[in-house]
Design a protein around this motif. Structure first.
Motif, short mmCIF file in Angstrom:
data_model
loop_
_atom_site.label_atom_id
_atom_site.label_comp_id
_atom_site.label_asym_id
_atom_site.label_seq_id
_atom_site.Cartn_x
_atom_site.Cartn_y
_atom_site.Cartn_z
N SER A 268 -69.83 -1.09 53.10
CA SER A 268 -70.48 -1.82 52.13
C SER A 268 -71.81 -2.38 52.51
N ARG A 269 -71.92 -2.45 53.89
CA ARG A 269 -73.29 -3.01 54.45
C ARG A 269 -74.22 -2.03 54.53
N ARG B 196 -77.14 -6.29 51.22
CA ARG B 196 -75.62 -7.06 51.87
C ARG B 196 -75.83 -7.27 53.18
N GLU C 71 -78.18 -9.80 55.02
CA GLU C 71 -77.64 -11.37 55.29
C GLU C 71 -77.07 -11.46 56.73
#
Length: 389
Positions: free
Chosen positions: A227-228, A239, A242
């Motif tokens: 997901s990153r 994402r 961060e």
């Protein structure tokens, strides 16, 4: 068939439990919810333990088939379990250690025959080799488990192995010191046997729950990692930015390079989106090569990228940006029909104090806009007041 005593019923229960575990792991492989190779090792290990538990009941009162052979085979099941964990955590194979355990088991069996040793010998040999295999397995995977799952995850993986090793080690020590209580046939309906089998049943459940949770935690970790990541280039996405910011924000001065591929729409229009994707992957690889270990490379979206360079002052950042721009110019994308020349525009900003990423990225974006407005294929260093965060 004679009526089974309580110890024999517990052995049947152990065998049934292990066969059920083997079936569940096999179904998990077929349904693709568990990694294939490690799970197949655990299928084989569970079936192996089921055989070791069933033989004393099926072959009693024969001392060899009822106890000697299962004791000889048991360390092999634990080797398979350890192998599965090592493969799961991508640890190097240690076939020499496994072969050494097998040779010890065979050598101990041969020596026991020559000496006419009784059940005490088999208890001690099987227990100590099993305990050693479990402890060594915990030691081999602990580091990798901690890196992937954190300290709590590593404890989840290793503590059941350690507890089971202590169970086997205690049994071996008891068989050596008090053979009249702990070196009996496994089918003997004695308090020590019953306590041992009930403890093994409980720890076996705990052990397979641990394996299941380990697989689940690694799956969740992979999903979080995916997901990153940008699926096309493998770089961090917005994402993931961060996370990179948290690790870099104190390594001042911190430079941000906003990079945009020039005239990228024309690449898609003239050559198609497949070539456009290749171009983005090519640019991503060039950026990876241009940064140091610990720096960050992020795909913000489309053809726009962001580089975060730790301990980089404005002049160093400008030089690094120029090197990247020249690298892109000198590294055209090779296609079947020839080469595709690419250029990038780069905006540079530098933060000298800790703060949120927004102001620094905005300053780099403003410098990027100026680079594109003034002709593209160039580097623009943003004003210092714009880079403060």
């Amino acid at each position: 068939m004679a009526r089974l005593n309580f110890a024999e019923l517990l052995l049947v229960l152990v065998a049934s439990q292990q066969l059920l575990a083997a079936v569940i792991w096999l179904l998990a492989v077929r349904l693709r919810v568990a990694p294939r190779v490690p799970s197949l090792h655990w299928v084989a290990a569970s079936a192996w333990v089921a055989v070791c538990a069933g033989l004393p009941v099926l072959m009693a009162p024969d001392p060899w088939y009822g106890f000697g052979l299962p004791a000889l085979l048991l360390p092999g099941a634990l080797i398979l379990t350890r192998l599965g964990l090592e493969i799961l955590f991508r640890q190097p194979r240690r076939d020499g250690e496994h072969l050494f355990v097998i040779l010890l088991a065979l050598g101990g069996a041969a020596l026991g025959f020559l000496l006419g040793a009784g059940e005490r010998w088999w208890h001690v040999q099987a227990s100590l080799l099993s305990a050693a295999s479990l402890l060594r397995g915990a030691a081999c995977v602990h580091g990798a488990a901690r890196r992937e799952l954190g300290l709590r995850g590593a404890r989840l993986v290793c503590w059941p192995l350690v507890l089971m090793a202590l169970l086997f080690g205690g049994r071996g020590l008891g068989a050596w010191l008090q053979p009249e209580h702990f070196a009996q046939a496994m089918t003997a309906d004695s308090p020590s046997n019953i306590a041992l089998l009930m403890a093994y049943l409980s720890m076996s459940v705990l052990f397979h729950v641990m394996l299941s949770l380990t697989v689940a935690l690694r799956l969740v970790g992979k999903l979080q990692q995916l997901s990153r990541l940008d699926p096309l280039t493998g770089l961090s996405n917005r994402r993931g930015l961060e996370e990179r910011w948290v690790s870099l924000r104190h390594r001042l001065p911190l430079a941000a390079l906003a990079v945009d591929a020039d005239h990228f729409k024309q690449v898609n229009d003239r050559h198609g989106h497949a070539v456009g994707d290749q171009a983005l992957q090519h640019l991503a690889e060039l950026m990876r090569r241009s940064v140091r270990s610990g720096d960050g490379v992020v795909r913000l979206g489309g053809e726009e990228f962001l580089l975060l360079l730790a301990h980089t002052d404005p002049e160093q950042a400008r030089q690094r940006a120029e090197q990247l721009r020249a690298l892109v110019v000198g590294s055209p994308l090779r296609l079947d029909e020839g080469e595709l020349a690419l250029t990038v525009s780069i905006g540079v900003a530098v933060a000298s104090s800790v703060g949120p990423p927004g102001p620094l990225i905005s300053a780099a974006d403003a410098a990027l806009y100026e680079a594109k407005r003034s002709g593209r294929n160039r580097v623009v260093l943003g004003a210092l007041q714009e880079a403060r965060s």
